[in-house]
Design a protein around this motif. Structure first.
Motif, PDB file in Angstrom:
ATOM      1  N   UNK A  26      47.366  36.799   6.390  1.00 31.59           N
ATOM      2  CA  UNK A  26      48.132  35.754   7.202  1.00 31.59           C
ATOM      3  C   UNK A  26      49.324  35.546   6.554  1.00 31.59           C
ATOM      4  N   UNK A  27      50.090  36.427   5.747  1.00 33.13           N
ATOM      5  CA  UNK A  27      51.505  36.275   5.576  1.00 33.13           C
ATOM      6  C   UNK A  27      51.358  34.965   4.582  1.00 33.13           C
ATOM      7  N   UNK A  28      50.570  34.703   3.841  1.00 34.71           N
ATOM      8  CA  UNK A  28      50.606  33.371   3.087  1.00 34.71           C
ATOM      9  C   UNK A  28      50.488  33.565   1.684  1.00 34.71           C
ATOM     10  N   UNK A  29      49.999  34.784   1.145  1.00 38.09           N
ATOM     11  CA  UNK A  29      49.941  35.259  -0.127  1.00 38.09           C
ATOM     12  C   UNK A  29      51.208  35.372  -0.811  1.00 38.09           C
ATOM     13  N   UNK A  30      51.419  34.750  -2.110  1.00 33.48           N
ATOM     14  CA  UNK A  30      52.767  35.050  -2.515  1.00 33.48           C
ATOM     15  C   UNK A  30      52.981  36.475  -3.172  1.00 33.48           C
ATOM     16  N   UNK A  31      54.109  36.907  -3.026  1.00 34.44           N
ATOM     17  CA  UNK A  31      54.675  38.207  -3.483  1.00 34.44           C
ATOM     18  C   UNK A  31      54.033  39.369  -2.490  1.00 34.44           C
ATOM     19  N   UNK A  32      54.877  40.186  -2.158  1.00 34.98           N
ATOM     20  CA  UNK A  32      54.231  41.365  -1.305  1.00 34.98           C
ATOM     21  C   UNK A  32      53.710  42.163  -1.878  1.00 34.98           C
ATOM     22  N   UNK A  33      52.680  43.043  -1.296  1.00 34.57           N
ATOM     23  CA  UNK A  33      51.964  44.067  -2.191  1.00 34.57           C
ATOM     24  C   UNK A  33      52.772  45.219  -2.916  1.00 34.57           C
ATOM     25  N   UNK A  34      53.959  45.456  -2.507  1.00 33.88           N
ATOM     26  CA  UNK A  34      54.832  46.363  -3.171  1.00 33.88           C
ATOM     27  C   UNK A  34      55.705  45.864  -4.384  1.00 33.88           C
ATOM     28  N   UNK A  35      55.670  44.511  -4.096  1.00 33.45           N
ATOM     29  CA  UNK A  35      56.323  43.957  -5.344  1.00 33.45           C
ATOM     30  C   UNK A  35      55.336  43.536  -6.368  1.00 33.45           C
ATOM     31  N   UNK A  41      49.554  51.629  13.848  1.00 33.24           N
ATOM     32  CA  UNK A  41      50.526  50.858  14.607  1.00 33.24           C
ATOM     33  C   UNK A  41      51.876  50.596  13.693  1.00 33.24           C
ATOM     34  N   UNK A  42      51.725  50.219  12.507  1.00 33.96           N
ATOM     35  CA  UNK A  42      52.737  49.915  11.726  1.00 33.96           C
ATOM     36  C   UNK A  42      54.004  51.104  11.655  1.00 33.96           C
ATOM     37  N   UNK A  43      53.224  52.303  11.398  1.00 34.37           N
ATOM     38  CA  UNK A  43      54.066  53.488  11.399  1.00 34.37           C
ATOM     39  C   UNK A  43      55.062  53.827  12.656  1.00 34.37           C
ATOM     40  N   UNK A  44      54.238  53.613  13.720  1.00 30.72           N
ATOM     41  CA  UNK A  44      54.705  54.022  15.082  1.00 30.72           C
ATOM     42  C   UNK A  44      56.040  53.210  15.212  1.00 30.72           C
ATOM     43  N   UNK A  45      55.716  51.780  14.832  1.00 29.06           N
ATOM     44  CA  UNK A  45      56.337  50.757  15.202  1.00 29.06           C
ATOM     45  C   UNK A  45      57.657  50.990  14.321  1.00 29.06           C
ATOM     46  N   UNK A  46      57.784  51.504  13.087  1.00 29.90           N
ATOM     47  CA  UNK A  46      58.746  51.570  12.269  1.00 29.90           C
ATOM     48  C   UNK A  46      59.687  52.831  12.856  1.00 29.90           C
ATOM     49  N   UNK A  47      58.924  53.718  13.315  1.00 30.24           N
ATOM     50  CA  UNK A  47      59.633  54.859  13.882  1.00 30.24           C
ATOM     51  C   UNK A  47      60.408  54.530  15.241  1.00 30.24           C
ATOM     52  N   UNK A  48      59.986  53.670  15.867  1.00 30.63           N
ATOM     53  CA  UNK A  48      60.639  53.236  17.087  1.00 30.63           C
ATOM     54  C   UNK A  48      61.461  51.787  16.891  1.00 30.63           C
ATOM     55  N   UNK A  49      61.533  51.632  15.558  1.00 23.50           N
ATOM     56  CA  UNK A  49      62.572  50.599  15.370  1.00 23.50           C
ATOM     57  C   UNK A  49      64.163  51.438  15.506  1.00 23.50           C
ATOM     58  N   UNK A  50      64.186  52.531  15.615  1.00 25.34           N
ATOM     59  CA  UNK A  50      65.372  53.451  16.021  1.00 25.34           C
ATOM     60  C   UNK A  50      65.944  52.878  17.225  1.00 25.34           C
ATOM     61  N   UNK A  91      52.548  41.889  13.970  1.00 21.81           N
ATOM     62  CA  UNK A  91      52.862  41.382  15.357  1.00 21.81           C
ATOM     63  C   UNK A  91      54.352  41.215  15.331  1.00 21.81           C
ATOM     64  N   UNK A  92      55.296  40.679  14.257  1.00 23.65           N
ATOM     65  CA  UNK A  92      56.871  40.625  14.504  1.00 23.65           C
ATOM     66  C   UNK A  92      57.501  42.057  14.392  1.00 23.65           C
ATOM     67  N   UNK A  93      56.762  42.793  13.670  1.00 22.71           N
ATOM     68  CA  UNK A  93      57.540  44.381  13.693  1.00 22.71           C
ATOM     69  C   UNK A  93      57.294  44.710  15.017  1.00 22.71           C
ATOM     70  N   UNK A  94      56.035  44.699  15.543  1.00 24.59           N
ATOM     71  CA  UNK A  94      55.751  45.223  16.836  1.00 24.59           C
ATOM     72  C   UNK A  94      56.955  44.627  17.904  1.00 24.59           C
ATOM     73  N   UNK A  95      56.938  43.392  17.774  1.00 18.75           N
ATOM     74  CA  UNK A  95      57.994  42.813  18.447  1.00 18.75           C
ATOM     75  C   UNK A  95      59.364  43.449  18.738  1.00 18.75           C
ATOM     76  N   UNK A  96      59.959  43.494  17.522  1.00 20.01           N
ATOM     77  CA  UNK A  96      61.276  44.129  17.196  1.00 20.01           C
ATOM     78  C   UNK A  96      61.451  45.557  17.836  1.00 20.01           C
ATOM     79  N   UNK A  97      60.356  46.513  17.528  1.00 20.27           N
ATOM     80  CA  UNK A  97      60.081  47.736  17.988  1.00 20.27           C
ATOM     81  C   UNK A  97      60.362  47.717  19.550  1.00 20.27           C
ATOM     82  N   UNK A  98      59.340  46.820  20.060  1.00 18.54           N
ATOM     83  CA  UNK A  98      59.755  46.760  21.599  1.00 18.54           C
ATOM     84  C   UNK A  98      60.810  46.290  22.185  1.00 18.54           C
ATOM     85  N   UNK A  99      61.632  45.507  21.413  1.00 22.77           N
ATOM     86  CA  UNK A  99      63.069  45.162  22.026  1.00 22.77           C
ATOM     87  C   UNK A  99      63.634  46.157  21.667  1.00 22.77           C
ATOM     88  N   UNK A 100      63.789  47.026  20.721  1.00 21.99           N
ATOM     89  CA  UNK A 100      64.576  48.156  20.550  1.00 21.99           C
ATOM     90  C   UNK A 100      64.491  49.057  21.628  1.00 21.99           C
TER      91      UNK A 100
END
Length: 638
Positions: free
Chosen positions: A473-482, A436-445, A379-388
């Motif tokens: 819900x963004x509560x699990x310690x350490x991101x998946x990539x880490x 949605x995440x991929x499209x939002x990352x693209x539109x972060x431009x 949701x935060x990513x989509x908001x940032x992309x929408x602002x852009x």
């Protein structure tokens, strides 16, 4: 001009003939890509041409697979490369485009971002052995069927939805329609690239073949990363300074390797990775079209085909955003555009039509093994992309905003349907959140048009938050990539090593169903599944799945006896640990060790009153001496 064309056509065949004799066929895909890059005119920089040419080649390869399926040459690298190079020569001759090197525009910042993502993504695979690499996606189970399609397409030389009977010896009758009609554009491409990598006209041994496929899976993720970062830069626009672009690319790169996109790689979903890659490039070229109408039309059309032949769930998104560009470009004014539309509609319909034949009426309600997407972070990513895209008035950003809204509405619509039907969201909702995440990352431009300090002030804390937390819900310690980079996300490496051991001992199955009973329950189940796929014996696996699956009710000695008695082929049990057990006395009231959620299951997982794995296998070998074989193996460990 005619003389040059004749010479070029001759070289188009002489070069592949020579490379095959020298076992250098791996250079041919690079030559084909270079040829496609050299005839592009709708973009300015080298990287722009590479991305658009690669997109065009993938869509063309999906279509080309239909012809390859029908001809007797199958997947020989000389034949495929000769035709591909010849087509490029004829296109250059017909359009009058003399191959040229595009200007080397400075893309250092983008190159650094792509290199950083590649480094972080590659390390977990480079430092592992083959069992460790294969073990990552094997935990998700689907990779076994992806390998099956890759393998059988290589054996038969073409699409299986066009001749499903070729798949019958390898899959159970109940699964034939579903597997044969699964989108196969990427599996076909993998089978072709495998031939080029090995300079061979036939399939390799199972261990070699699966190693190539795993690296192609990783390569597909790296192409997704390239497509997303390139799309973000393209949507930012040519006048964007490196300082303003830096925090945007850093945020997008971090999200790719830390967040949910990397789980599509680690769980082993190659088709989804390819579909997301096509969607990212399509988003960019719709928001900021190529300068040549013909090349833009060809690129959009072939991207639609690519989405259809890889992940048709994303096809509605691709069709809607492609239609937006077609309307803005007023393509209805050109007679040739109508012909292209009919051809593309027919080809793009293949994916959803075959998928509909393979699926049940409630396909969108099925559960799966994909990791649950981090909802608040998305949701935060989509908001940032929408602002852009809303910050500045621009046709480019309005188109990007339309793409973002389309992806968001698709995910919201499916989520509402699943909530109304099931009371919760499941598998395919998370897949649309990936889109949605991929499209939002693209539109972060679009954020790159804002002041550097404002963008950096947002990007830095978001990246830090992504590092330290993740999950539903963004509560699990350490991101998946880490977790992946640090080796905390291991998958099932022991099961993969067992599968490789069994496949090396009996590459074609040895005329028997090979059942792994050597160790812990999940290792045995995944190892049996992996071995069945590698050996081309998946047809016999499903009947054993219920007894081996640790999350089920289990089975009794009588159930195991019945499986052996009813097996159409001999049964070979692989044994090692005397303590290993899985059988129960009563499936309705199984007596098993109590294990806390998230803890590994013990080797002795069966009922203490039931026979151990070795005891049960020996009893069956005594009862069915001509049908049961015992192999006392030593599992391979790193």
């Amino acid at each position: 001009m005619i003389r040059k064309t004749v010479v070029a056509l001759a070289l188009a065949w002489l070069v592949p003939l020579a490379t095959h004799q020298l076992h250098l066929d791996f250079v041919l895909p690079v030559l084909v890509l270079a040829g496609a890059v050299a005839i592009q005119r709708g973009t300015t920089s080298l990287l722009d041409r590479v991305v658009t040419a690669g997109s065009q080649l993938f869509g063309a390869a999906c279509v080309f697979g239909i012809a390859i399926t029908l001809w007797p040459g199958h997947l020989h690298p000389t034949l495929i490369a000769g035709i591909a190079l010849s087509v490029l020569v004829l296109i250059a001759a017909a359009t009058g485009r003399v191959p040229e090197m595009p200007p080397m525009r400075k893309d250092a910042l983008l190159a650094v971002a792509v290199a950083a993502v590649s480094l972080v993504a590659l390390v977990p695979y480079v430092v592992r052995d083959l069992g460790g690499r294969l073990g990552l996606p094997l935990a998700g189970e689907d990779i076994a069927r992806h390998y099956l399609l890759f393998d059988v397409i290589g054996r038969t030389g073409g699409y299986l939805f066009m001749r499903p009977e070729a798949l019958r010896p390898f899959v159970p009758d109940a699964e034939l329609t579903g597997i044969a009609n699964y989108p196969q554009g990427l599996h076909f491409s993998y089978a072709v690239l495998d031939r080029f990598v090995r300079s061979s006209g036939h399939n390799a041994a199972p261990a070699t073949a699966v190693d190539v496929m795993v690296w192609l899976l990783v390569g597909t993720y790296l192409l997704l990363a390239l497509a997303v970062l390139w799309a973000a830069r393209r949507i930012a626009g040519p006048g964007t300074s490196p300082a303003r672009l830096l925090p945007v690319l850093a945020l997008a790169a971090a999200w790719l390797v830390l967040g949910d996109p990397v789980t599509v790689l680690s769980r082993g979903y190659p088709n989804e990775l390819a579909g997301l890659t096509c969607a990212a490039v399509l988003t960019a070229v719709v928001a900021r079209p190529l300068t040549r109408r013909g090349e833009q039309t060809a690129t959009v059309a072939l991207l639609l085909v690519g989405v259809s032949f890889t992940y048709s769930l994303f096809l509605p998104y691709a069709g809607i955003v492609a239609a937006l560009w077609a309307v803005r470009a007023r393509l209805w004014r050109f007679w040739w555009a109508w012909l292209v539309a009919v051809a593309v509609a027919g080809l793009a319909a293949i994916g959803p039509l075959t998928a509909a034949r393979a699926s049940s009426g409630g396909q969108l309600l099925l559960n799966g093994t994909a990791r649950v997407v981090d909802r608040p972070a998305t949701a935060l990513l989509v908001v940032l992309a929408a602002i852009g895209v809303l910050a500045l008035r621009s046709p480019r950003l309005r188109a990007a905003g339309f793409a973002l809204a389309t992806a968001g509405l698709m995910a919201a619509g499916l989520g509402a349907y699943q909530l109304a039907t099931l009371g919760r969201t499941v598998y395919y909702f998370d897949k649309l959140l990936h889109l949605l995440i991929v499209v939002a990352l693209c539109t972060l431009g679009g954020l790159a048009r804002l002041r550097f300090k404002a963008t950096a002030a947002v990007a830095v804390p978001v990246v830090l938050l992504m590092v330290v937390a993740g999950g539903k819900w963004h509560t699990t310690p350490v991101a998946p990539g880490v977790k992946l980079a640090l080796g905390k996300d291991r998958g099932s490496p022991e099961a993969a090593r067992d599968a490789l051991l069994i496949a090396r001992m009996f590459p074609d199955g040895g005329g028997a169903m090979n059942v792994n009973l050597m160790s812990t329950p999940w290792r045995n189940w995944s190892g049996t599944l992996g071995a069945a796929a590698l050996q081309g014996q998946y047809r016999n696996f499903p009947r054993w799945s219920g007894l081996l699956y640790p999350g089920g009710k289990g089975g009794t000695m009588a159930d195991l006896d019945r499986l052996v008695a009813d097996s159409p082929v001999p049964v070979r049990f692989f044994l090692h640990d005397p303590a290993a057990s899985l059988l129960v006395v009563d499936t309705d009231h199984p007596s098993r060790p109590a294990v806390r959620a998230g803890q590994p299951l013990p080797v002795a997982f069966g009922d203490p009153a039931a026979p151990s794995n070795i005891e049960a296998a020996r009893a069956l070998a005594a009862k069915y001496p001509t049908k049961v074989q015992l192999v006392y193996a030593t599992p391979a460990n790193p």
